[in-house]
Design an enzyme around this catalytic site. Sequence first.
Site, PDB file in Angstrom:
ATOM      1  CD  GLU A 133      -0.529  27.646   6.408  1.00 36.06           C
ATOM      2  OE1 GLU A 133       0.426  28.398   6.659  1.00 36.06           O
ATOM      3  OE2 GLU A 133      -0.893  26.739   7.175  1.00 36.06           O
ATOM      4  CG  ASP A 187      -2.028  25.557  10.568  1.00 38.12           C
ATOM      5  OD1 ASP A 187      -1.348  26.537  10.230  1.00 38.12           O
ATOM      6  OD2 ASP A 187      -1.540  24.504  11.024  1.00 38.12           O
TER       7      ASP A 187
END
Length: 656
Positions: free
Chosen positions: A362, A326
């Site tokens: 990401e 993330d």
Amino acid sequence: MTQAEPRQGGVSLTKTGADFLVWSHHAENIDLCLFDHTGEDEIARLPMQRTGGDLYQLHVEGVREGARYGYRAHGRYQPDHGFWFDPSKLLVDPYAKELDRPFAHDRRLSVFGEDTASIVPKAIVTQDRPAKVVMPFFGPGSFIYELGVKSFTRLHPDVPEAQRGTVAALAHPAVLAHLKRIGVDAVELMPIVAWIDERHLPPLGLTNGWGYNPIALMAIDPRLAPGGVKELRDTVAALHAEGIGVILDLVFNHTGESDRHGATLSLRGLDNLSCYRHLPDNPGVLVNDTGCGNTLACDHLYVRRLIVDSLRHFVMNTGVDGFRFDLGPILGRTATGFHTSSRTLHAISSDEVLSDRILIAEPWDVGPGGYQLGNFPTPFLEWNDRARDTVRRYWRGDAHMTGQIATALAGSSDIFGKEDHAASRTVNFVAAHDGFTLLDLVSHSHKRNGKNGEDNRDGHDENFSWNNGVEGETQDRAVRNNRIRDVAALLSTLFASRGTIMLTAGDEFGRTQHGNNNAYCQDNEMTWLDWQHADQSLIDHTAFLTALRKRFDVFAGTDFFSGDSDVEWLTAEGTAMSVADWEAAEGSLLTMILATGDTERSKPARLAVVFNRSHDTLDVQLPSSATTKKWRKLPSERASAAFRIKPRSVEFFVEQ
């Protein structure tokens, strides 16, 4: 980094007791606190011994597996200077692998001098039990299925009530049957490590259902895995037995200790200055490149070791196949910005345990220079939001999208083809856990986040969405049918793209969040999958698409098309696209013809994919090769040379 390097934390059981180890550079001393089997009563508080390398250690006789413990750190309490030491705060071991209870927000966690032993989870002494580690169940062109552990099974009628919403439920035969039916190659589990609610949620009666607010980076949240590490290990083994890999979505960019007014639970109390990033000329101000209140100092040696050791733990003790990171740029960030060659990114990809694992970034955060799509080093795959937006805009009907959709379908060479011999590292998706669901994407022109308690200010405002003539829910059958038709076209486009693809659980059967595009705090029926009303026609369509990807190997390629007989782009008349065709504003129909292997017939073939984004039925001519073979429409196998393409659809044809 190898297993032979000295540990930086955690507990090691010995024949007579246990060795406790914790790191801090700025602490003056640290106490080990032992608790009874309930985790309620502190039975011993023992000063630890400082050794070289800023490590505190202590051997305690008689400690066995299952013992509960925590730490208290002593030192200066001067938040304006970055010092947050408060011995009244019980601290969770950053290397804890199991906790006796979940985290819960409480104002006392942020108040100096308030003892928190009664409200903080206790770490549990565990014994590592190695998993069977095999080569990842994953390859080029794989289909990743993103899911939240709780939301995926909480309402599943075939899963026993007591098991619903847990990691173990993923191994239930009914769940495995669905994953097999739609051809999943790997499940990607949204965060399962122990997290805490953001402090503004409890007063609103809301809870964090996504888990992107971790405290303990190795410990699985007890709400999701009451059986701890063993539960995850057994579930991974069950999925592997069905040929399905497991990817963990992990958060190493911030922790739930939040901003200056947040809780002191672990890293903040042990060494705030070392573990978090601060303004260089003002150590009292936490850098907020995450939008979550703090940013982990991933370039600090201790934090780097903690990250790599966490990944190693999940591989060696649970057997997972890989990880999604993330807000990935923070892993490559130093005081001077993002660096592709950062030591932390290198430490992950070069570690002997991790070097063959799936690594997915990401590639953006909210800090300066935070958008790094295409800049991560090999072997990192990257979420491709440009391809996502291109697919959405193409089907919304935006002008001049033909060239962009072709580039996205072919693996995004404009992003990943910057170097000689480059390969596509794209992960294509149209919707993910954050943002609209696929059905909401074609049902709402505007977000509807009022139930989040922020007056609809949260969540993205530009979603490139459309509503098919009516905003939100409707009983108009024609509108509802058109929405399902558009979802099918979006699914077809995703599965017709070259490279790795990702679908979020429930989008294969028309899940809705009623227009909420930031449902992180809706741990309720809004996000729990409604299996009872799943659209079976969409599930069948998804199964057809996955079978097609497995049959034709062109989608697994990572090299870029040369244009020399490997791909053709044609008009409705079956002629090569001209410059004028590429630049046409409307671009209603596009044909992509791919040279591919056909595993069903064990020979080369040509596959035609025809995209009709208009609202009219259009005729298309497919060219024959020198051998004058016929084109057959899939899956019906009806043969012809000219076909009618339904409005708002994607059709597939194989030349035989």
